[in-house]
Design an enzyme around this catalytic site. Structure first.
Site, mmCIF file in Angstrom:
data_model
loop_
_atom_site.group_PDB
_atom_site.id
_atom_site.type_symbol
_atom_site.label_atom_id
_atom_site.label_comp_id
_atom_site.label_asym_id
_atom_site.label_seq_id
_atom_site.Cartn_x
_atom_site.Cartn_y
_atom_site.Cartn_z
ATOM 1 N N THR A 201 27.381 -28.998 -34.273
ATOM 2 C CA THR A 201 27.816 -30.388 -34.331
ATOM 3 C C THR A 201 27.868 -30.976 -35.745
ATOM 4 O O THR A 201 27.057 -30.644 -36.591
ATOM 5 C CB THR A 201 26.888 -31.274 -33.464
ATOM 6 O OG1 THR A 201 26.737 -30.665 -32.190
ATOM 7 C CG2 THR A 201 27.440 -32.661 -33.273
ATOM 8 N N VAL A 230 29.985 -30.076 -20.667
ATOM 9 C CA VAL A 230 30.066 -31.196 -21.613
ATOM 10 C C VAL A 230 28.648 -31.493 -22.064
ATOM 11 O O VAL A 230 27.757 -31.712 -21.241
ATOM 12 C CB VAL A 230 30.697 -32.443 -20.956
ATOM 13 C CG1 VAL A 230 30.703 -33.607 -21.937
ATOM 14 C CG2 VAL A 230 32.122 -32.136 -20.487
ATOM 15 N N GLY A 231 28.430 -31.466 -23.368
ATOM 16 C CA GLY A 231 27.115 -31.784 -23.912
ATOM 17 C C GLY A 231 27.011 -33.262 -24.241
ATOM 18 O O GLY A 231 27.739 -34.109 -23.718
ATOM 19 N N ASP A 232 26.121 -33.573 -25.159
ATOM 20 C CA ASP A 232 25.870 -34.973 -25.504
ATOM 21 C C ASP A 232 26.959 -35.604 -26.361
ATOM 22 O O ASP A 232 27.194 -36.810 -26.311
ATOM 23 C CB ASP A 232 24.560 -35.061 -26.306
ATOM 24 C CG ASP A 232 24.658 -34.209 -27.580
ATOM 25 O OD1 ASP A 232 24.807 -32.973 -27.448
ATOM 26 O OD2 ASP A 232 24.629 -34.781 -28.683
ATOM 27 N N THR A 252 22.600 -34.669 -33.074
ATOM 28 C CA THR A 252 22.901 -33.230 -33.032
ATOM 29 C C THR A 252 21.701 -32.519 -32.412
ATOM 30 O O THR A 252 20.577 -33.022 -32.478
ATOM 31 C CB THR A 252 23.183 -32.691 -34.449
ATOM 32 O OG1 THR A 252 23.154 -31.258 -34.421
ATOM 33 C CG2 THR A 252 22.163 -33.166 -35.474
ATOM 34 N N GLY A 253 21.949 -31.355 -31.819
ATOM 35 C CA GLY A 253 20.850 -30.607 -31.213
ATOM 36 C C GLY A 253 21.199 -30.172 -29.805
ATOM 37 O O GLY A 253 22.389 -30.048 -29.446
ATOM 38 N N HIS A 254 20.176 -29.947 -29.018
ATOM 39 C CA HIS A 254 20.375 -29.437 -27.664
ATOM 40 C C HIS A 254 20.936 -30.525 -26.756
ATOM 41 O O HIS A 254 20.248 -31.486 -26.397
ATOM 42 C CB HIS A 254 19.040 -28.920 -27.115
ATOM 43 C CG HIS A 254 19.155 -28.359 -25.744
ATOM 44 N ND1 HIS A 254 18.406 -28.820 -24.691
ATOM 45 C CD2 HIS A 254 19.967 -27.393 -25.236
ATOM 46 C CE1 HIS A 254 18.727 -28.143 -23.596
ATOM 47 N NE2 HIS A 254 19.663 -27.272 -23.914
ATOM 48 N N GLY A 255 22.198 -30.373 -26.386
ATOM 49 C CA GLY A 255 22.913 -31.437 -25.699
ATOM 50 C C GLY A 255 22.249 -31.921 -24.428
ATOM 51 O O GLY A 255 22.163 -33.130 -24.176
HETATM 52 N N1 GLY Z 1 24.896 -31.066 -29.405
HETATM 53 C C1 GLY Z 1 26.062 -30.386 -29.012
HETATM 54 C C2 GLY Z 1 26.012 -29.806 -27.693
HETATM 55 O O1 GLY Z 1 24.940 -29.602 -27.150
HETATM 56 O O2 GLY Z 1 27.049 -29.527 -27.141
#
Ligand code: GLY
Length: 355
Positions: A201, A230-232, A252-255
């Site tokens: 990201t 779809v992430g965050d 940014t990071g784990h969506g």
């Molecule tokens: N932060 C981006 C995603 O998890 O898709």
């Protein structure tokens, strides 16, 4: 009221354990993007213009996971997601799972300004891009060798998105430049830790001379994600948030963790309640780490121009420009360099924008 020289911009290039061979290119990329956004506002552009310009530059830089350089789904496809938000009226535009755009953020801006909607996805978003004449590329032009290599590695070790991004609980340092404990990964994942595991990201926040804030975020997602995930990043309040009454945030990071924590909105709520940018970012990232075990980072600018770049991953390249100085860091704990804009190397000056 416009305030001369007040504008501020902050950029991130993804919170993750960036491998050393990519450090220099990552830092150069975020510095260029911050300088580009600042120049846009110096020339009278708005915060929205600035965040779009910064993210466009990073989408076109293959070192980052957005636009060209996006990571691949389990089907080997590119699915880009992006968000843009204006803090003046809370207007927002986003796209999800677009397949062949170099600049998803520019389509997101068109969703914001040219449709009554906030988020378009998949085939509908691709069709909207065609109708708007937004440049679509053969997908091969977006896919890098590194993205292919990462997908092959992830498949080999059958690593899941969750095991790579979620970690056991850790600590968060007390200053604004939070650096988390190293990822605690399973043995098979350690083999992915070198030399070039996934990156994550890009994003930008800005405060313009009129006192308006904006944010933009763009991503190719996570390597080996299921098609359609779809992430965050395109979700308002998760991948970003902007409100003139508080400030702007890009995450940014784990969506999946960022979504559960509504991280960007949480940060702006803390700003509203008087926390500094560093304290607001730290509080939200600590909440996400302790509550759902997820790591990430964000760039924050408050409506008074306070800036922070906290993260709980091993690294997150960041850069910001404030008071006519360029600041950057994020590759080793507490790293923070500063240089007056007048001393910035001409080689770091973005080439002129096309009219
Ligand atoms: N932060 C981006 C995603 O998890 O898709």
């Amino acid at each position: 009221m416009a305030v001369e020289g007040r504008h501020v911009v902050a950029v991130h290039g993804g919170a993750w354990d960036i491998p050393e061979p990519l450090w220099e290119a990552s830092l150069t990329g975020v510095k260029l993007a911050a300088l580009r956004a600042f120049e846009v506002m110096d020339a009278g552009g708005s915060a929205v213009d600035a965040v779009e310009a910064a993210v466009v530059l990073m989408e076109e830089d293959p070192v980052f996971d957005a636009g060209r350089g996006s990571v691949l789904t389990s089907a080997g496809t590119v699915e880009g997601c992006a968000l843009i938000m204006s803090g003046s009226d809370l207007s927002t535009g986003a796209v999800a799972c677009v397949s062949n755009l170099l600049n998803p953020v520019s389509l997101a801006r068109r969703v914001m300004t040219k449709t009554p909607h906030a988020l378009l996805s998949g085939a509908g978003a691709d069709a909207f891009a065609r109708s708007e004449g937004v440049q679509q590329l053969p997908v091969e032009e977006l896919i890098t060798e590194e993205a292919r290599r990462q997908l092959a590695l992830y498949r080999k070790y059958r690593t899941t998105v969750t095991s790579l991004f979620n970690t056991e609980s850790g600590t968060v340092s007390a200053n604004g430049d939070i650096t988390g404990q190293p990822q605690q990964v399973a043995q098979q994942d350690k083999q992915l830790a070198s030399p070039q595991q996934g990156h994550d990201t890009v994003g930008c926040v800005a405060l313009d001379a009129d006192g308006h804030v904006a944010c933009a975020t763009s991503t190719g997602g996570i390597t080996n994600q299921l098609p359609g995930r779809v992430g965050d990043s395109p979700l308002v309040g998760c991948g970003g948030y902007a409100d003139d009454a508080a400030g702007a945030v890009s995450t940014t990071g784990h969506g999946e963790s960022l979504m559960k924590a509504c991280l960007a909105h949480r940060v702006t709520q803390s700003l509203r309640h008087g926390l500094s940018a560093a304290a607001a970012g730290r509080e939200a990232l600590t909440y996400m780490l302790t509550r759902v075990g997820g790591r990430g980072g964000c760039v924050v600018v408050s409506s008074s121009g306070d800036v922070a770049t906290p993260y709980t991953t091993a690294r997150m390249p960041w850069a910001y420009v404030r008071d006519r100085a360029l600041h950057w860091g994020g590759l080793v704990p507490c790293q923070h360099f500063t240089e007056a804009l007048s001393h910035v190397s001409p080689s770091l000056r973005p080439s002129p924008q096309p009219q």
